[in-house]
Design a protein around this motif. Structure first.
Motif, PDB file in Angstrom:
ATOM      1  N   LYS A 188     -11.566   0.991  -3.650  1.00  0.00           N
ATOM      2  CA  LYS A 188     -11.854  -0.067  -2.684  1.00  0.00           C
ATOM      3  C   LYS A 188     -10.566  -0.746  -2.239  1.00  0.00           C
ATOM      4  CE  LYS A 188     -14.941  -1.735  -5.763  1.00  0.00           C
ATOM      5  NZ  LYS A 188     -16.033  -2.583  -6.286  1.00  0.00           N
ATOM      6  N   GLU A 189     -10.605  -1.229  -1.029  1.00  0.00           N
ATOM      7  CA  GLU A 189      -9.450  -1.924  -0.486  1.00  0.00           C
ATOM      8  C   GLU A 189      -9.333  -3.309  -1.121  1.00  0.00           C
ATOM      9  OE1 GLU A 189      -7.791  -3.762   3.724  1.00  0.00           O
ATOM     10  OE2 GLU A 189      -9.767  -2.811   3.661  1.00  0.00           O
ATOM     11  N   ILE A 190      -8.136  -3.640  -1.601  1.00  0.00           N
ATOM     12  CA  ILE A 190      -7.908  -4.979  -2.155  1.00  0.00           C
ATOM     13  C   ILE A 190      -7.616  -5.936  -1.007  1.00  0.00           C
ATOM     14  CG2 ILE A 190      -6.372  -6.404  -3.573  1.00  0.00           C
ATOM     15  CD1 ILE A 190      -5.915  -3.970  -5.359  1.00  0.00           C
ATOM     16  N   SER A 224       0.846  -1.196   0.000  1.00  0.00           N
ATOM     17  CA  SER A 224       0.000   0.000   0.000  1.00  0.00           C
ATOM     18  C   SER A 224       0.878   1.242   0.000  1.00  0.00           C
ATOM     19  CB  SER A 224      -0.854   0.025   1.262  1.00  0.00           C
ATOM     20  OG  SER A 224      -1.902  -0.885   1.126  1.00  0.00           O
ATOM     21  N   SER A 239      -7.238   2.624  -6.445  1.00  0.00           N
ATOM     22  CA  SER A 239      -8.556   2.015  -6.316  1.00  0.00           C
ATOM     23  C   SER A 239      -9.370   2.673  -5.213  1.00  0.00           C
ATOM     24  CB  SER A 239      -8.372   0.524  -6.006  1.00  0.00           C
ATOM     25  OG  SER A 239      -9.576  -0.011  -5.517  1.00  0.00           O
ATOM     26  N   ASP A 272     -15.379  -5.137  -0.109  1.00  0.00           N
ATOM     27  CA  ASP A 272     -16.850  -5.232  -0.145  1.00  0.00           C
ATOM     28  C   ASP A 272     -17.333  -6.536  -0.787  1.00  0.00           C
ATOM     29  OD1 ASP A 272     -16.306  -4.896  -2.802  1.00  0.00           O
ATOM     30  OD2 ASP A 272     -17.459  -3.049  -3.059  1.00  0.00           O
ATOM     31  N   LYS A 325     -15.436  -8.613  -7.078  1.00  0.00           N
ATOM     32  CA  LYS A 325     -14.228  -9.097  -7.736  1.00  0.00           C
ATOM     33  C   LYS A 325     -14.108  -8.459  -9.110  1.00  0.00           C
ATOM     34  CE  LYS A 325     -14.277 -13.644  -5.574  1.00  0.00           C
ATOM     35  NZ  LYS A 325     -14.530 -15.071  -5.771  1.00  0.00           N
ATOM     36  N   GLU A 326     -12.873  -8.343  -9.565  1.00  0.00           N
ATOM     37  CA  GLU A 326     -12.638  -7.775 -10.885  1.00  0.00           C
ATOM     38  C   GLU A 326     -11.516  -8.573 -11.542  1.00  0.00           C
ATOM     39  OE1 GLU A 326     -11.531  -3.381 -12.773  1.00  0.00           O
ATOM     40  OE2 GLU A 326     -11.241  -3.786 -10.647  1.00  0.00           O
ATOM     41  N   TYR A 352      -8.775  -9.344  -8.785  1.00  0.00           N
ATOM     42  CA  TYR A 352      -8.681  -8.536  -7.568  1.00  0.00           C
ATOM     43  C   TYR A 352      -9.981  -8.703  -6.797  1.00  0.00           C
ATOM     44  CZ  TYR A 352      -4.706  -6.301  -9.876  1.00  0.00           C
ATOM     45  OH  TYR A 352      -3.509  -6.064 -10.483  1.00  0.00           O
ATOM     46  N   GLU A 353      -9.847  -9.063  -5.529  1.00  0.00           N
ATOM     47  CA  GLU A 353     -11.036  -9.155  -4.688  1.00  0.00           C
ATOM     48  C   GLU A 353     -10.992  -8.006  -3.692  1.00  0.00           C
ATOM     49  OE1 GLU A 353     -11.836 -13.063  -3.092  1.00  0.00           O
ATOM     50  OE2 GLU A 353     -13.100 -12.180  -1.529  1.00  0.00           O
ATOM     51  N   TYR A 354     -12.118  -7.275  -3.557  1.00  0.00           N
ATOM     52  CA  TYR A 354     -12.159  -6.087  -2.708  1.00  0.00           C
ATOM     53  C   TYR A 354     -12.856  -6.379  -1.386  1.00  0.00           C
ATOM     54  CZ  TYR A 354     -10.838  -3.976  -7.110  1.00  0.00           C
ATOM     55  OH  TYR A 354     -10.185  -3.682  -8.270  1.00  0.00           O
ATOM     56  N   HIS A 395      -7.088   4.231  -2.375  1.00  0.00           N
ATOM     57  CA  HIS A 395      -5.981   3.293  -2.162  1.00  0.00           C
ATOM     58  C   HIS A 395      -5.036   3.301  -3.341  1.00  0.00           C
ATOM     59  CE1 HIS A 395      -8.113   1.517   1.255  1.00  0.00           C
ATOM     60  NE2 HIS A 395      -9.195   1.735   0.540  1.00  0.00           N
TER      61      HIS A 395
END
Ligand SMILES: [Zn+2]
Length: 763
Positions: A722-724, A594, A720, A694, A697-698, A690-692, A670
């Motif tokens: 959202k947090e990964i 990060s 991002s 919340d 997924k992407e 990538y899983e966030y 982020h």
């Protein structure tokens, strides 16, 4: 001024992950070993016969061989006697001093060197048949007896070297001329159930024999721009290289035999019974289900007799590269018509009662599916028929006819393994009509060009078979293909490098021919289609290759070049990795870090600026980026947005953007650096999920070209909202990654012995 600030910002951002190598000592040079360099050194130079686009050139030629043959099958002594007249047309620009004729049966002669081609001593385990023939008998007396080679009735000088015969013509064969000569021969037919003969007889339990006859006549070798005369000997693994031609063949067999082979039978009314002929006529109009031409009851009744009379079957084939036939008094036969825009094709199955109930149920269905699927991906099947013959333990292909295994137990029961094995081998062998019978590659030199392309097409066909015949696959969601799916090749590719050869090898010299020439190229093409090129581009290019080289002789380069030429996808790196090397795929996620934005001058930032000659940071506007482990990291930065942490960014936005533009500015919370590692030698696209936090997924794919400047490690900056929480490489296992232990972050916990024990107790 504004421009300068902006440029510096961008530069600092981009440089976060790249360290400058200090050139303190003079380094040695090196040659271009970049994996994305073009394959100029590996590939032959394009010319007027074969173009750089992969298409036949304007001077492309191929020689032709037409055959007129008269064959006698002696069922009592299992012997073939034949007489052939070959008309050889020299379409090459070269004058030929001699011809080369192939004598493949000589591989079974008692003095054949092929018997001693392998070292290895005494094997720990062997099949009873191989054991008996290796150690307990004198060996089979096979091989051609060439009784005469003549021209206009006069003997022709000829020299036999193992499986090749040089025929010295009275005069040079000029470019554009043809030469007609005749050969008379005989040979003992081998039992094909031992020693991997692709041709021969098997003895059924009632004493009758089933013959599958191929390589049974002296065949012309190929002469072309690539090999000159392709007279590389037949050692057993590298199959055949043959020119196209027209065949007229008369075959005399016992009168109660049922026979079929390459080409159309021109005297059907003479050789079929009235009833059989009527059923055949019905079959030519039956598009939905096979019509039984000779039933099992009829076959068993005929097999109980033993005719001493003979019958001659007359066959004619146009534009084929070979000829084969099958014959037995114990055969059942069914047939169905398949509709193509131009004409109908007959799908035929021939099998002894030993094959039922399996063969009656599935064989012709598999033939029909093969013709439909392959034609869709290549070209409409151009021959009048495709026959699937059941022979114990065989899987072998010839134009319009092939031999296939898959035998139920004596009580008629069979396992799933037998059923799928049978359907798959039929699809595979019938599929060989396309590669190499029509797209006529040189099997002697390149096993993968027919086996690999065919196994790839087999996979697509099996999947369509599963969709069209759900009752055949029962509880399976899809047809359980043995080869084709990426995961299926992992064990081979991660195996001992001492026993792996590149696909671009002669089939005689490779380890694990099945994986080398079938499994790996099929998987490589499947991955190319699904993951690298996409179906639309791949399918168009693959079809272009098939249509360009239909009824011609392509080389590997013609294939590689066409796939690029028709798609605008540079694939030299892919061919190098998958076809020219034994490297494997292994991509992992090494680190996720990060980063935070700050206005405070950091030590790293200061050093960086100094490199650009800026010694006093206070003279410029700059945004600094720190990671959590850095000594300049201030925990107060955590949990705040980028603008909250940087007045400089805020001011920059105020100065340079209108309120409307500012409203459209993203403010990611982020900033990450994701480091990818590549222990595997093959560069491949990085497929990342990538899983966030919340739960969403992407999936993102970075092109293989990401590896072109660093073959072992690359990193990406991700901004991002959202947090990964999780990063997974190749989540759907589509790249044949040989080690998935490094495919996720945070690292998947490996259970120790104790934890495993605890899990088990719980479970
Ligand atoms: Zn094959």
């Amino acid at each position: 001024m504004i421009r300068f600030k902006y440029a510096l910002c961008a530069m600092l951002f981009l440089c976060v992950s790249v360290g400058y190598a200090q050139e303190e000592e003079r380094q040695g040079g090196h040659e271009n070993e970049n994996k994305f360099r073009q394959l100029y050194n590996e590939m032959s130079t394009p010319n007027s016969y074969r173009t750089a686009s992969g298409a036949p050139g304007h001077e492309y030629y191929q020689n032709e061989a037409d055959y007129k043959m008269s064959i006698q099958l002696d069922d009592a002594s299992q012997r073939i006697t034949g007489y052939e007249t070959i008309t050889y047309r020299n379409n090459s620009p070269d004058d030929l001093e001699y011809l080369w004729v192939q004598l493949d049966q000589n591989i079974r002669a008692q003095d054949s060197p092929a018997k001693d081609k392998n070292g290895g001593g005494v094997g720990a385990v062997s099949q009873p048949g191989s054991f008996v023939s290796s150690y307990m008998t004198e060996g089979f007396d096979g091989g051609f007896n060439v009784n005469s080679v003549t021209y206009n009735g006069k003997p022709l000088k000829h020299t036999i070297n193992f499986t090749m015969m040089r025929v010295d013509m009275p005069e040079v064969l000029k470019s554009g001329d043809s030469f007609e000569f005749s050969i008379q021969w005989d040979y003992n037919i081998p039992d094909h159930t031992v020693n991997r003969a692709r041709s021969g007889y098997e003895t059924y339990k009632d004493g009758n024999k089933g013959y599958i006859i191929a390589q049974f006549f002296p065949r012309m070798a190929v002469y072309n721009d690539v090999e000159g005369w392709q007279n590389y000997q037949f050692w057993g693994n590298g199959e055949f290289a043959l020119p196209f031609g027209d065949y007229e063949v008369d075959i005399t067999v016992p009168a109660d035999h049922l026979l079929d082979g390459t080409g159309e039978i021109t005297n059907l009314k003479e050789v079929y019974s009235k009833e059989e002929y009527k059923r055949w006529e019905n079959a030519t109009k039956s598009f939905n289900a096979p019509v039984i031409i000779r039933t099992q009851a009829e076959a068993e009744q005929i097999a109980a007799g033993n005719s001493t009379k003979t019958k001659t079957w007359k066959l004619k084939a146009k534009n084929v590269r070979d000829f084969a036939f099958t014959s037995s008094r114990r055969y059942i036969m069914d047939a169905q018509a398949v509709r193509f825009p131009e004409r109908n094709v007959m799908a035929i199955s021939i099998y002894p009662p030993e094959g039922n109930p399996l063969w009656e149920e599935y064989s012709t269905k598999a033939v029909v599916q093969t013709l439909e699927t392959y034609s869709k991906f290549t070209f409409d099947y151009p021959y009048p028929k495709a026959i699937s013959v059941h022979a114990q333990g065989q899987g072998m292909e010839y134009p319009m006819i092939c031999w296939n295994y898959g035998r139920p137990n004596e009580d008629g029961t069979y396992s799933d393994r037998t059923k799928y094995g049978m359907i798959s081998v039929i699809i595979h062998e019938v599929g060989h009509n396309y590669f190499p019978m029509i797209v006529n590659s040189d099997e002697r030199q390149w096993g993968w060009m027919d086996e690999g392309l065919d196994t790839f097409m087999q996979y697509l066909t099996e999947q369509e078979f599963g969709e069209n015949f759900p009752e055949a696959i029962g509880d399976n969601k899809a047809y359980p293909s043995r080869r084709g799916a990426p995961s299926r090749i992992v064990n081979y590719m991660k195996g001992n490098q001492d026993f792996i050869s590149p696909i671009m090898s002669n089939p005689e010299n490779v380890y694990q021919l099945g994986n080398n020439a079938y499994g790996k190229p099929a998987t490589a093409l499947n991955i190319l289609r699904e993951t690298v090129m996409g179906r639309e581009l791949f399918d168009h290019a693959f079809k272009t290759y098939a249509q360009r080289w239909m009824f011609k002789h392509p080389t590997p380069e013609d294939f590689f070049r066409t796939m690029e030429d028709a798609s605008a996808v540079d694939l030299d790196w892919y061919w190098r990795g998958w076809f020219y090397s034994t490297e494997s795929v292994d991509i992992g996620v090494k680190e996720v870090k990060s980063y935070y934005v700050t206005d405070k001058v950091t030590k790293a930032g200061k050093e960086r600026l100094a490199r650009f000659g800026i010694t006093d940071p206070s003279t410029i506007d700059a945004v600094y980026v720190v990671d959590e482990d850095s000594e300049d990291f201030d925990p107060a930065l955590k949990g705040k947005s980028m603008l909250e942490n940087s007045e400089t960014l805020k001011e920059y936005l105020m100065d340079n953007f209108t309120p409307e533009e500012r409203a459209a500015i993203k403010e990611p919370k982020h900033l990450y650096k994701i480091v990818f590692e590549k222990p595997g030698g093959i560069p491949m696209p990085i497929i990342v999920e990538y899983e966030y936090a919340d739960g969403t997924k992407e999936k993102v794919t970075y092109p293989a070209q990401i590896w072109r400047k660093n073959d072992s490690e690359v990193s990406k900056a991700i901004a991002s909202d959202k947090e990964i929480v999780k990063v997974t490489i190749d989540p759907d296992l589509e790249t044949a990654d040989i080690d998935t232990a490094n495919n996720s972050w945070p690292k998947a916990k490996k259970l120790g012995k104790f934890e495993k024990f605890k899990e088990n107790v719980k479970g």
